[in-house]
Design an enzyme around this catalytic site. Structure first.
Site, PDB file in Angstrom:
ATOM      1  N   ASN A   1     -12.736   4.869  14.160  1.00 60.30           N
ATOM      2  CA  ASN A   1     -13.991   4.330  14.668  1.00 60.30           C
ATOM      3  C   ASN A   1     -13.925   4.024  16.156  1.00 60.30           C
ATOM      4  O   ASN A   1     -12.872   4.090  16.788  1.00 60.30           O
ATOM      5  CB  ASN A   1     -14.346   3.049  13.906  1.00 60.30           C
TER       6      ASN A   1
ATOM      7  N   ASP B   1     -18.359   1.683  11.759  1.00 59.27           N
ATOM      8  CA  ASP B   1     -16.945   1.737  11.383  1.00 59.27           C
ATOM      9  C   ASP B   1     -16.710   2.821  10.334  1.00 59.27           C
ATOM     10  O   ASP B   1     -15.888   2.665   9.435  1.00 59.27           O
ATOM     11  CB  ASP B   1     -16.458   0.377  10.877  1.00 59.27           C
TER      12      ASP B   1
ATOM     13  N   GLU C   1       0.810  -1.214   0.000  1.00 58.57           N
ATOM     14  CA  GLU C   1       0.000   0.000   0.000  1.00 58.57           C
ATOM     15  C   GLU C   1       0.844   1.266   0.000  1.00 58.57           C
ATOM     16  O   GLU C   1       0.310   2.368   0.128  1.00 58.57           O
ATOM     17  CB  GLU C   1      -0.940   0.015   1.215  1.00 58.57           C
TER      18      GLU C   1
ATOM     19  N   ILE D   1      -7.982  -5.832   4.196  1.00 61.55           N
ATOM     20  CA  ILE D   1      -9.084  -6.552   4.823  1.00 61.55           C
ATOM     21  C   ILE D   1     -10.110  -7.066   3.819  1.00 61.55           C
ATOM     22  O   ILE D   1     -10.777  -8.071   4.074  1.00 61.55           O
ATOM     23  CB  ILE D   1      -9.768  -5.659   5.888  1.00 61.55           C
TER      24      ILE D   1
ATOM     25  N   GLU E   1     -10.255  -2.262  16.426  1.00 60.86           N
ATOM     26  CA  GLU E   1     -11.046  -3.493  16.344  1.00 60.86           C
ATOM     27  C   GLU E   1     -10.757  -4.433  17.510  1.00 60.86           C
ATOM     28  O   GLU E   1     -11.580  -5.283  17.852  1.00 60.86           O
ATOM     29  CB  GLU E   1     -10.772  -4.224  15.019  1.00 60.86           C
TER      30      GLU E   1
ATOM     31  N   CYS F   1      -8.418 -12.996   8.623  1.00 61.04           N
ATOM     32  CA  CYS F   1      -7.245 -13.226   7.777  1.00 61.04           C
ATOM     33  C   CYS F   1      -7.494 -14.289   6.706  1.00 61.04           C
ATOM     34  O   CYS F   1      -6.982 -14.173   5.589  1.00 61.04           O
ATOM     35  CB  CYS F   1      -6.044 -13.649   8.623  1.00 61.04           C
ATOM     36  N   HIS F   2      -8.244 -15.329   7.056  1.00 63.67           N
ATOM     37  CA  HIS F   2      -8.370 -16.488   6.167  1.00 63.67           C
ATOM     38  C   HIS F   2      -9.726 -16.585   5.473  1.00 63.67           C
ATOM     39  O   HIS F   2      -9.992 -17.601   4.829  1.00 63.67           O
ATOM     40  CB  HIS F   2      -8.078 -17.774   6.946  1.00 63.67           C
TER      41      HIS F   2
ATOM     42  N   CYS G   1     -10.316 -16.366  13.166  1.00 61.76           N
ATOM     43  CA  CYS G   1      -9.591 -16.718  11.940  1.00 61.76           C
ATOM     44  C   CYS G   1     -10.073 -16.010  10.682  1.00 61.76           C
ATOM     45  O   CYS G   1      -9.295 -15.809   9.741  1.00 61.76           O
ATOM     46  CB  CYS G   1      -9.669 -18.229  11.692  1.00 61.76           C
TER      47      CYS G   1
END
Length: 738
Positions: A298, A343, A97, A584, A217, A653-654, A650
């Site tokens: 947020n 958010d 990024e 994300i 978060e 990320c997954h 999980c």
């Protein structure tokens, strides 16, 4: 002067003398190929950045953050002849990024895992590289990938933040460490919970390096810190939400105690979770107003009823806050989303313009923020001037024309109604971190806009935090999309991405360019009447800035979310961008994120010129993680709890419902799910901690971890044939998987 590499171009003048160098005992090392002497940019040089148009001296090129370059060697008439000049492969195939800086022919680029590289901007030759050795177990302390958005440059030093919370100053010539500080003070941590990470670019203002952080978060109390650019000594710190006991602890004391504290419930979950308000991206110094602007994030938790018992506006969440750069003293604020529960951060890019309004030119802030509204605010006073939605929104019918306060749709206040809310924009916003640009030639702001809905559902039974996990106050079992073709097709129809060309004087859309889906790269505008943007589908484009016509495209082979830059090297104009999809959206949306275009990450920096001679990029794997036939048996009595644990710990990320988008391993096809002990060795004991997969033994017991394995086997069986069939097309690349 570095004539051997950079010819006879005039270097920036060094207007400040070197100060005291403070050494720091911190792990990290530089490897050096060869380096030549670039001179030091200072605040005065950045103020007059257009005197050095061949450089890209600060995050948005100038302090105004307009991301406009007057360079016009590459223009509408010849951009079709653009060719790849060079490329540099990066260390890790994760999301990139960063905005590279270019000072006198040397490019300074930050990459994933907070690495810094100095590169010959004309050839792509690596001059030196610095790895701060961020511990792998820090990866799960951040919400949205171990990315880094860029660096700052000042007086011969280059500065960048690390994902584990450090701010590092390096000698720009050699890459050697000058100083390093921990930006997270002990008093900012919540007991044993340390969820702060740094992935934003630092900014320089009057000899101070200013940096924020993320972590809302998980549980965090937001703040920014200013450090002396020469020594690394902290000058001031400003918290964005009150001390839960309303006690003094920083430069923000007076305004928090006298103005902000009464906008919070004294006993809500924020007193334990920090309240949020992290400043993870936009920090802008405005030399015209002599103010620093913060984009505040947020709430923590997201759920307004749990966070503050449904009471108060919760200052300074979802706000722009203006401070004095020397002291951090509060000057003004404008809250864009009171009572935030969606958010809707204000961390998106803050840009300053001189704009004709009602017959007079006013110095203003323009802000296309997550909540879908385009705000125009007086930069000196914070006065609301106007606001209009630049994308479709259903949470508000508009803004009060005098105050700018949202006119809420009562049904959108889901934490107060107790009902589900299908929100547009969703939590990823109408505009996120991807940089927008402004062209003074067209008078238009170019927004990388998107639509990604989100189903907001309250956590049942009150707020229950989970250590080292997202703590939103939402029911994570319901925010995911059901695994049925009908539900997915309906959701996919609502996934959209565009360039929205916005006329700030008219507060109206001029035109738009449609993309295949959301989560595309930032935008660069140039004096050649061009816009440059990379896309999620792996294409890099040049568009006509006057009407959006597509004039050039290049197959970069990997998704792009970073913003391009342009510069001169040896008198020749180049355009460069970091390549690598992440963040994300592909992490959590998983398989649905493929609707933006399937690519497999091969992270690199690519640069273009009119006479580029690099040739095509090398052919590499384009099929990603291939499905492996899973074990046939699983315990159906354990899969429901396995789904709950997976969604809690999980999915971020997954992938939602265990479908990956190809950036991180797709656990359905992991060999570890075949053996209980092998799976526990990774998830429970942390066998892959060095690679970013921390152990979860302290948060889940072995039974819960085994439940996750059983759920993954179930999901693998449900989706295996579908994934195999998708790879039977001519290219062997997965198509959309409804």
């Amino acid at each position: 002067m570095i004539s051997a590499v950079f010819g006879k171009r005039r270097s920036l003048s060094r207007t400040l003398t070197a100060g005291t160098i403070c050494a720091a005992l911190i792990s990290g090392y530089a490897t050096m190929a060869s380096a030549d002497d670039g001179q030091g940019a200072t605040g005065e040089a950045i103020i007059h950045a257009d005197d050095h148009p061949g450089n890209w001296m600060t995050y948005g090129r100038t302090y105004s953050d307009q991301r406009y370059s007057p360079l016009d060697q590459i223009n509408r008439s010849n951009v079709g002849n653009l060719k790849l000049a060079w490329y540099l492969d990066l260390d890790t195939n994760r999301g990139q990024e960063g905005t590279p800086l270019v000072i006198d022919g040397v490019m300074y680029a930050t990459t994933n895992w907070s690495m810094m590289k100095a590169v010959d901007a004309a050839t792509g030759k690596l001059l030196w590289s610095y790895d701060p050795r961020v511990p792998g177990n820090i990866a799960d302390k951040g919400c949205c990938d171990t990315v880094n958005r860029g660096a700052a440059y000042w007086n011969g030093k280059v500065y960048f933040g690390t994902f584990d919370g450090r701010l590092i100053a390096l000698d720009a010539k050699t890459g050697k460490l000058v100083w390093s500080v921990n930006t997270i003070p002990p008093e900012a941590e919540l007991g044993k919970q340390r969820s702060y990470t740094v992935d934003g670019a630092p900014r320089i203002a009057k000899g101070r390096v200013i940096i924020g952080n993320g972590g809302s978060e998980f549980g965090a109390r937001g703040f920014v810190s200013a450090f002396d650019a020469e020594t690394g000594k902290v000058d001031w710190r400003f918290f964005t939400v009150p001390n839960p006991k309303n006690e003094p602890d920083a430069a923000s004391d007076s305004v928090l105690m006298n103005k902000a504290y009464q906008t919070w419930s004294p006993t809500g979950a924020w007193t334990r979770q920090g309240g949020g308000g992290t400043v993870w991206d936009s920090i802008v110094y405005d030399p015209v107003a002599d103010l620093v602007y913060l984009g505040v994030g947020n709430g923590s938790p997201w759920n307004y009823k749990y966070r503050s018992e449904g009471k108060g506006d919760n200052l300074f969440l979802g706000s722009i806050v203006a401070l004095k750069p020397e002291t951090g003293e509060y000057v003004w604020h404008f809250q864009e989303t009171p009572m935030d529960q969606w958010d809707f951060t204000s961390d998106q890019q803050i840009m300053t313009l001189d704009l004709p309004i009602n017959g007079e030119t006013r110095h203003v802030i323009v802000h296309a923020r997550k909540n879908g509204f385009f705000y125009i605010i007086d930069a000196k006073t914070g006065e609301f001037i106007s606001g209009k939605n630049y994308v479709y929104v259903n949470w508000a019918s508009g803004l009060d024309p005098k105050t700018g306060r949202p006119i809420y749709n009562p049904d959108a206040l889901y934490t107060l109604t107790g009902k589900e809310w299908y929100g547009i924009p969703g939590d990823l916003g109408g505009h996120n971190f991807a940089a927008m640009a402004f062209s003074p030639k067209t008078g238009l702001v170019y927004i990388p806009a998107q639509q990604v809905p989100f189903l907001y559902t309250n956590q049942v039974g009150g707020f229950t935090p989970h250590p080292d996990s997202w703590n939103l106050g939402l029911d994570m079992n319901k925010v995911g999309i059901p695994d049925s073709p009908e539900a997915k097709q309906a959701f996919v129809k609502d996934l959209k991405g565009w360039i929205v060309a916005w006329d700030p004087q008219k507060q109206a859309e001029a035109w738009r360019v449609d993309h295949k889906g959301p989560w595309n790269g930032g935008i660069l505008a140039t004096g050649g009447d061009l816009l440059f943007q990379g896309l999620a589908n792996g294409e890099f484009h040049a568009y006509d800035a006057t009407n959006g016509s597509d004039l050039f495209h290049f197959a970069a082979d990997s998704g792009i979310i970073a913003p391009p830059v342009t510069y001169l090297a040896n008198g020749k104009q180049y355009v460069a961008v970091e390549v690598g999809w992440g963040g994300i959206y592909p992490f959590f949306l998983g398989g649905l994120a493929r609707t933006s275009g399937w690519t497999v990450n091969h992270s690199r920096i690519i640069a273009f010129s009119l006479d580029g001679k690099s040739g095509p990029l090398p052919k590499q794997n384009d099929q990603g993680f291939l499905p492996v036939k899973p074990p046939a048996q699983f315990d159906s009595k354990r899969t429901d709890n396995g789904y709950f644990q997976f969604q809690t710990y999980c999915a971020a990320c997954h992938g939602d419902n265990a479908e990956g988008a190809g950036v991180l391993p797709d656990l359905r096809w992991s060999g570890s799910i075949r053996h209980e002990d092998a799976f526990y060795n990774v998830v429970g004991r942390g066998a892959l901690t060095a690679y970013g997969m921390d152990r979860l033994h302290g948060n889940m017991n072995p039974t819960e971890i085994e439940d996750i394995r059983q759920f993954l086997i179930k999901r693998a069986n449900e989706t295996y044939q579908r994934e195999v069939d998708a790879r039977k097309n001519a290219d062997g690349i997965p198509e959309q998987l409804p």
